[in-house]
Design a protein around this motif. Structure first.
Motif, PDB file in Angstrom:
ATOM      1  N   THR A   1       0.831  -1.198   0.000  1.00  0.00           N
ATOM      2  CA  THR A   1       0.000   0.000   0.000  1.00  0.00           C
ATOM      3  C   THR A   1       0.871   1.256   0.000  1.00  0.00           C
ATOM      4  O   THR A   1       0.542   2.253  -0.637  1.00  0.00           O
ATOM      5  CB  THR A   1      -0.943   0.027   1.211  1.00  0.00           C
ATOM      6  OG1 THR A   1      -0.160  -0.127   2.409  1.00  0.00           O
ATOM      7  CG2 THR A   1      -1.946  -1.106   1.155  1.00  0.00           C
ATOM      8  N   GLY A   2       2.021   1.187   0.711  1.00  0.00           N
ATOM      9  CA  GLY A   2       2.930   2.329   0.733  1.00  0.00           C
ATOM     10  C   GLY A   2       3.468   2.617  -0.656  1.00  0.00           C
ATOM     11  O   GLY A   2       3.454   3.778  -1.114  1.00  0.00           O
ATOM     12  N   VAL A   3       3.927   1.577  -1.341  1.00  0.00           N
ATOM     13  CA  VAL A   3       4.468   1.745  -2.692  1.00  0.00           C
ATOM     14  C   VAL A   3       3.382   2.244  -3.652  1.00  0.00           C
ATOM     15  O   VAL A   3       3.591   3.160  -4.447  1.00  0.00           O
ATOM     16  CB  VAL A   3       5.069   0.409  -3.192  1.00  0.00           C
ATOM     17  CG1 VAL A   3       5.337   0.473  -4.684  1.00  0.00           C
ATOM     18  CG2 VAL A   3       6.346   0.084  -2.418  1.00  0.00           C
TER      19      VAL A   3
ATOM     20  N   GLY B   1       8.310   5.357  -0.760  1.00  0.00           N
ATOM     21  CA  GLY B   1       7.615   4.071  -0.746  1.00  0.00           C
ATOM     22  C   GLY B   1       8.655   2.963  -0.826  1.00  0.00           C
ATOM     23  O   GLY B   1       9.294   2.792  -1.851  1.00  0.00           O
ATOM     24  N   GLN B   2       8.839   2.247   0.280  1.00  0.00           N
ATOM     25  CA  GLN B   2       9.889   1.219   0.348  1.00  0.00           C
ATOM     26  C   GLN B   2       9.279  -0.166   0.169  1.00  0.00           C
ATOM     27  O   GLN B   2       8.474  -0.591   0.991  1.00  0.00           O
ATOM     28  CB  GLN B   2      10.568   1.263   1.720  1.00  0.00           C
ATOM     29  CG  GLN B   2      11.579   2.362   1.906  1.00  0.00           C
ATOM     30  CD  GLN B   2      12.937   2.000   1.283  1.00  0.00           C
ATOM     31  OE1 GLN B   2      13.058   0.977   0.591  1.00  0.00           O
ATOM     32  NE2 GLN B   2      13.923   2.861   1.489  1.00  0.00           N
ATOM     33  N   PRO B   3       9.681  -0.892  -0.888  1.00  0.00           N
ATOM     34  CA  PRO B   3       9.108  -2.237  -1.071  1.00  0.00           C
ATOM     35  C   PRO B   3       9.508  -3.200   0.053  1.00  0.00           C
ATOM     36  O   PRO B   3       8.853  -4.208   0.257  1.00  0.00           O
ATOM     37  CB  PRO B   3       9.691  -2.699  -2.406  1.00  0.00           C
ATOM     38  CG  PRO B   3      10.882  -1.827  -2.645  1.00  0.00           C
ATOM     39  CD  PRO B   3      10.599  -0.524  -1.973  1.00  0.00           C
ATOM     40  N   ASN B   4      10.578  -2.887   0.776  1.00  0.00           N
ATOM     41  CA  ASN B   4      10.991  -3.779   1.857  1.00  0.00           C
ATOM     42  C   ASN B   4      10.483  -3.326   3.225  1.00  0.00           C
ATOM     43  O   ASN B   4      10.854  -3.897   4.244  1.00  0.00           O
ATOM     44  CB  ASN B   4      12.517  -3.883   1.900  1.00  0.00           C
ATOM     45  CG  ASN B   4      13.039  -4.617   0.679  1.00  0.00           C
ATOM     46  OD1 ASN B   4      12.454  -5.629   0.287  1.00  0.00           O
ATOM     47  ND2 ASN B   4      14.081  -4.103   0.072  1.00  0.00           N
ATOM     48  N   ALA B   5       9.649  -2.275   3.231  1.00  0.00           N
ATOM     49  CA  ALA B   5       9.173  -1.745   4.514  1.00  0.00           C
ATOM     50  C   ALA B   5       8.210  -2.719   5.176  1.00  0.00           C
ATOM     51  O   ALA B   5       7.621  -3.577   4.524  1.00  0.00           O
ATOM     52  CB  ALA B   5       8.470  -0.408   4.290  1.00  0.00           C
ATOM     53  N   GLY B   6       8.083  -2.597   6.475  1.00  0.00           N
ATOM     54  CA  GLY B   6       7.028  -3.318   7.199  1.00  0.00           C
ATOM     55  C   GLY B   6       7.320  -4.748   7.518  1.00  0.00           C
ATOM     56  O   GLY B   6       6.472  -5.436   8.088  1.00  0.00           O
TER      57      GLY B   6
ATOM     58  N   SER C   1       3.408   5.890  -5.551  1.00  0.00           N
ATOM     59  CA  SER C   1       3.445   5.999  -7.008  1.00  0.00           C
ATOM     60  C   SER C   1       2.526   7.102  -7.530  1.00  0.00           C
ATOM     61  O   SER C   1       2.692   7.583  -8.641  1.00  0.00           O
ATOM     62  CB  SER C   1       3.039   4.669  -7.647  1.00  0.00           C
ATOM     63  OG  SER C   1       3.783   3.625  -7.095  1.00  0.00           O
ATOM     64  N   PHE C   2       1.528   7.468  -6.725  1.00  0.00           N
ATOM     65  CA  PHE C   2       0.592   8.518  -7.154  1.00  0.00           C
ATOM     66  C   PHE C   2       0.795   9.810  -6.370  1.00  0.00           C
ATOM     67  O   PHE C   2      -0.042  10.684  -6.396  1.00  0.00           O
ATOM     68  CB  PHE C   2      -0.847   8.033  -6.989  1.00  0.00           C
ATOM     69  CG  PHE C   2      -1.228   6.948  -7.943  1.00  0.00           C
ATOM     70  CD1 PHE C   2      -1.809   7.274  -9.175  1.00  0.00           C
ATOM     71  CD2 PHE C   2      -0.969   5.617  -7.644  1.00  0.00           C
ATOM     72  CE1 PHE C   2      -2.146   6.275 -10.070  1.00  0.00           C
ATOM     73  CE2 PHE C   2      -1.307   4.623  -8.528  1.00  0.00           C
ATOM     74  CZ  PHE C   2      -1.893   4.940  -9.750  1.00  0.00           C
TER      75      PHE C   2
ATOM     76  N   ALA D   1       4.887  -5.816  -3.934  1.00  0.00           N
ATOM     77  CA  ALA D   1       5.521  -4.528  -3.635  1.00  0.00           C
ATOM     78  C   ALA D   1       6.787  -4.351  -4.474  1.00  0.00           C
ATOM     79  O   ALA D   1       7.058  -3.261  -4.995  1.00  0.00           O
ATOM     80  CB  ALA D   1       5.853  -4.444  -2.146  1.00  0.00           C
ATOM     81  N   LEU D   2       7.542  -5.437  -4.596  1.00  0.00           N
ATOM     82  CA  LEU D   2       8.775  -5.363  -5.397  1.00  0.00           C
ATOM     83  C   LEU D   2       8.448  -5.195  -6.877  1.00  0.00           C
ATOM     84  O   LEU D   2       9.114  -4.444  -7.593  1.00  0.00           O
ATOM     85  CB  LEU D   2       9.615  -6.623  -5.167  1.00  0.00           C
ATOM     86  CG  LEU D   2      10.259  -6.700  -3.776  1.00  0.00           C
ATOM     87  CD1 LEU D   2      10.713  -8.104  -3.433  1.00  0.00           C
ATOM     88  CD2 LEU D   2      11.422  -5.706  -3.671  1.00  0.00           C
ATOM     89  N   ILE D   3       7.403  -5.866  -7.343  1.00  0.00           N
ATOM     90  CA  ILE D   3       7.013  -5.736  -8.751  1.00  0.00           C
ATOM     91  C   ILE D   3       6.574  -4.302  -9.053  1.00  0.00           C
ATOM     92  O   ILE D   3       7.032  -3.669 -10.005  1.00  0.00           O
ATOM     93  CB  ILE D   3       5.876  -6.726  -9.094  1.00  0.00           C
ATOM     94  CG1 ILE D   3       6.390  -8.163  -9.004  1.00  0.00           C
ATOM     95  CG2 ILE D   3       5.297  -6.440 -10.483  1.00  0.00           C
ATOM     96  CD1 ILE D   3       5.291  -9.209  -9.027  1.00  0.00           C
ATOM     97  N   LEU D   4       5.668  -3.791  -8.186  1.00  0.00           N
ATOM     98  CA  LEU D   4       5.119  -2.444  -8.393  1.00  0.00           C
ATOM     99  C   LEU D   4       6.223  -1.392  -8.435  1.00  0.00           C
ATOM    100  O   LEU D   4       6.170  -0.446  -9.214  1.00  0.00           O
ATOM    101  CB  LEU D   4       4.139  -2.086  -7.268  1.00  0.00           C
ATOM    102  CG  LEU D   4       2.705  -2.597  -7.383  1.00  0.00           C
ATOM    103  CD1 LEU D   4       1.911  -2.166  -6.154  1.00  0.00           C
ATOM    104  CD2 LEU D   4       2.059  -2.060  -8.656  1.00  0.00           C
ATOM    105  N   SER D   5       7.234  -1.548  -7.558  1.00  0.00           N
ATOM    106  CA  SER D   5       8.277  -0.528  -7.438  1.00  0.00           C
ATOM    107  C   SER D   5       9.491  -0.880  -8.299  1.00  0.00           C
ATOM    108  O   SER D   5      10.478  -0.159  -8.270  1.00  0.00           O
ATOM    109  CB  SER D   5       8.707  -0.416  -5.981  1.00  0.00           C
ATOM    110  OG  SER D   5       9.299  -1.640  -5.570  1.00  0.00           O
TER     111      SER D   5
END
Lengths: 500, 310
Positions: free
Chosen positions: B73-75, B232-237, B79-80, B132-136
């Protein structure tokens, strides 16, 4: 055949003040098959639990070849020679036949001492199991996994286990309840072989024909009391039924009004594969229909199907002439059906919720105020129901788990009533309820009928069925065997159809 | 109810008050307004996730995918959220929408497949991380607008904005749990699912709701975190789900379902925050902090077990 192996003297046992067994005598001879008979709740299972050391009686003696077993635990009675084949078979499905037979005795079998005694000796276990099964004349591979066996085969394995324990007495609790006729034949042959070897068998079953086929002697319990022992040859089915049910119905039951209104529920040729078939009956406004039969006759299954808890696949159900096939309890409730389950703890209430939260659970839509709960209306409805049903509770906030069985049952009935049903199915409504509360529940059931509801009452207690029902539907093995009027029904007649 | 059950019920509040009292005397810096606001700010994300998972645990379920939902959700929101692209509402709705959808997916699989929630959410935890990794494309999404960064970093009249969000979320969640029919049904489903069903409750519907709400609150946490670290960090959380579950359990929510309160969970989250804050102030290394936290989690459940014995 004359010397006795197990002698039980003056056994009594009470649970929280209620006498489950009262001065029981029992005499088992070497090499005999002794049937123990009685209605549900007669005290058979308590008696068996005492024999195998699961329960300690308040008084009395259990003498196995003269040695008193009172105070022995399950393992000790097993070592001394009493084995039980339970109705629900106790096995480890992922282990093999041989591993199950010798479970817990691997050390004895391996024959190793010291450090090596913890080492498994599977080949010896398999060899001994094979010898054992061979001697019994059953064709089961010792290395087969238990889960691949049929119920009958599992029973054979349990019997093999008992024999390997050098059992002198084997108790069989409803051994034929889940096996086919052909398998029953094999079982009876094994029982005869065991007899010939001097093993004594206590045989519990509801099936009359079997009892007369297999047993030498029959003892009867009723209401926790010992009624008598007879040679099987001296008895016939009717005489045995009379021994089992012979009690008088007192003035416990309210008077029926016998004025019925329109038909509220009708069931036509209803069936569910493997459970019940061809069930047809109807219930009118103001009427109480009793559903009689032995455990496993399909009564609860029919109730659950009507209420949408279980699926069903044949026939039709009509509620006030319009068809209904409820797939969820919600649907059934919305069509005016209420169900008070026999499994009060499992299906009846939420133990750690209050009386109020439980009693309004099926009718929360009546307490909706703009998306929120209207606590005031909930509170007043609950207080009224507590007063109407005379529920004994410390308050509306009391957790239901702390109430007595009778009051828990009233909370469940209250919940069902608050959903405004027209048809109520009560499944064993007085199970686990003390005598005083029973009387109140009987009055309540009759008054609900008098208010115009149609009642279906399932009960294993024949006096209850006879005392309350306007008509009685008798089931046996998933089939409808009789639909009796109040005048036609007696305990003997019902029993005859229930074992048909 | 006996002495011990009362202790179990209020134990967590007493423990919390006691620890605060001890800290107030032992570390002068603890009871300063600025330190308290720091604690509130630090606690806010974990508390939001803990509220979500409290709903789930009350119904007898579990959700391990919270941390991954924070990342996705962060990523997605980031992105927007680049400057001069979309109005602020767009990244917010995207983040919350993605979170709700993921939660609803959890609920759908759990109710339709009958696979235990532990397994299903273990799966979606991994799926979420991958998404998350794909999106970012595996890179942090940075260069976010000032308005977006205000959510996690700004303050109103000196109060950090995350604390305001936390308080609003707490109020809403408490009301849902205590004052609505849905909340009542959650307790019923967790307390005895077959009985709830036989009482006419649509159990699947209740479960769909709780997992969706849990996803929504995770998204709120994800947006807060993204905004606070302005990327937006794909590795966050990673591992956030365990802190959230710990807060709920310390706060008295039983893992067997049917009990739990939002107040308890809030205290649980604050307790975790206060302890790590004070250990910081006392210069205790984070290694020891983990040991202390573990002891507290087990202690809370032992206390809860004592309370349940009748």
């Amino acid at each position: 055949m004359s010397d006795s192996i197990l002698r039980v003297k003056e056994i009594s046992k009470s649970f929280s003040g209620v006498k489950a067994l009262d001065n029981i005598h029992f005499d088992l001879k070497k090499g005999e098959v002794h049937a123990l008979m009685g209605e549900n709740g007669a005290g058979k299972s308590t008696f068996m639990k005492i024999l195998i050391g699961l329960i300690t009686p308040d008084s009395g003696e259990v003498l196995l070849e003269g040695e008193n077993l009172i105070g022995c635990n399950v393992n000790e009675t097993l070592k001394k020679g009493i084995s039980m084949i339970h109705q629900e078979i106790l096995i480890v499905p992922e282990l093999t036949v041989a591993q199950n037979i010798f479970l817990g005795r691997e050390r004895e079998v391996s024959g190793k001492k010291g450090l090596l005694s913890g080492w498994l000796n599977d080949s010896e276990i398999n060899r001994q199991a094979a010898a054992l099964l061979d001697k019994m004349g059953v064709n089961i591979a010792p290395k087969a996994k238990m889960k691949h066996l049929s119920v009958a085969q599992m029973q054979m394995v349990e019997i093999a286990k008992a024999i390997s324990n050098n059992a002198k007495v084997i108790i069989m609790d409803e051994p034929t309840s889940a096996i086919s006729d052909k398998e029953v034949g094999t079982l009876f042959q094994i029982i005869r072989d065991l007899k010939a070897q001097g093993v004594s068998i206590i045989y519990i079953s509801h099936k009359m024909d079997e009892i007369f086929q297999v047993s030498d002697t029959i003892s009867v319990l009723r209401d926790g009391k010992y009624i008598g022992t007879k040679n099987a040859a001296e008895l016939d089915q009717n005489a045995l039924i009379a021994m089992m049910v012979g009690r008088e119905i007192d003035q416990m039951f309210p008077v029926a009004t016998q004025v019925f209104g329109q038909e509220l529920l009708s069931v036509k040729n209803m069936g569910r594969a493997g459970k019940f078939s061809n069930i047809s009956f109807n219930v009118k406004s103001g009427e109480i229909l009793g559903l009689a039969g032995l455990m496993g006759a399909g009564r609860t299954e029919i109730a659950r199907a009507i209420f949408g808890l279980d699926p069903w696949d044949e026939g039709e159900i009509n509620i006030k002439q319009s068809p209904l096939h409820a797939r969820t309890p919600r649907e059934a409730i919305d069509h005016g059906i209420g169900y008070v389950s026999e499994d009060r703890k499992g299906l009846g209430f939420i133990p750690r919720m209050s009386v109020k939260d439980n009693i309004t659970l099926s009718s929360m839509n009546n307490h909706r105020k703009g998306g929120f709960i209207d606590t005031h209306s909930e509170q007043s409805v609950t207080e009224k129901m507590i007063a109407d049903l005379k529920i004994k509770t410390a308050g509306t906030g009391q957790h239901v788990t702390y109430l007595s069985g009778g009051n828990q049952q009233k909370v469940v009935i209250g919940k069902v009533l608050l959903a405004s049903p027209e048809i109520i199915i009560l499944d064993e409504p007085t199970r686990g309820v003390d005598v005083g509360a029973k009387f109140e529940i009987y009055k309540l059931i009759r008054s609900l009928a008098d208010q115009g509801m149609a009642i279906i009452m399932i009960s294993s207690e024949l006096p209850e069925i006879l005392g309350l029902s306007d008509r009685i539907l008798v089931l046996s093995k998933g089939k409808q065997t009789a639909l009796l009027t109040r005048a036609e029904a007696t305990q003997e007649v019902i029993m005859r159809y229930a074992v048909a | 109810m006996n002495r011990f059950s009362k202790l179990g019920q209020y134990g967590i509040f007493l423990a919390f008050a006691l620890i605060c009292l001890v800290l107030a005397f032992s570390t002068p810096k603890f009871f300063t307004i600025s330190n308290l606001l720091i604690i509130g700010n630090q606690v806010s994300i974990n508390a939001l996730l803990a509220f979500g998972v409290t709903f789930v645990i009350i119904t007898g379920g579990i959700d391990l995918s919270l941390g991954s939902m924070v990342a996705v959700t962060g990523v997605a929101a980031a992105s927007f959220a680049h400057p001069d692209t979309y109005p602020l509402i767009v990244p917010l709705l995207v983040g919350l929408g993605v979170g709700s959808a993921m939660g609803a997916f959890n609920g759908l699989v759990i109710t339709q497949s009958k696979v235990p929630p532990f397994i299903v959410t273990l799966g979606t935890m991994t799926i979420g991380r991958g998404l998350a990794l794909i999106l970012s494309k595996g890179r942090p999404v940075s260069n976010l607008s000032d308005e977006f960064n205000f959510i996690g970093g700004g303050n109103i009249a000196g109060v950090p904005f995350p604390i305001i969000i936390l308080l609003i979320a707490f109020a809403v969640c408490s009301v849902v749990l205590n004052k609505t029919i849905l909340g009542r049904y959650m307790y019923a489903v967790g307390g005895n699912e077959p009985a709830a069903r036989a009482s006419g409750i649509r159990v699947s519907r209740v479960k769909m709701w709780v997992y969706t709400i849990c996803g929504l609150l995770s998204a709120l946490g994800g947006i807060l975190l993204t905004s606070r670290i302005t990327t937006g960090q794909p590795n966050a959380g990673a591992g956030f789900e365990l802190d959230a579950i710990a807060a709920a359990i310390i706060g008295g929510t039983s893992t067997s379902g049917g009990t739990g309160t939002m107040t308890g969970t809030l205290i649980g989250a604050l307790l975790i925050g206060v302890i790590s804050n004070s250990l910081d102030l006392l210069n205790v290394t984070s290694y020891y902090q983990q040991v202390v936290m573990g002891v507290i989690i087990i202690g809370a459940v032992v206390l809860d077990g004592v309370g349940k014995k009748d």
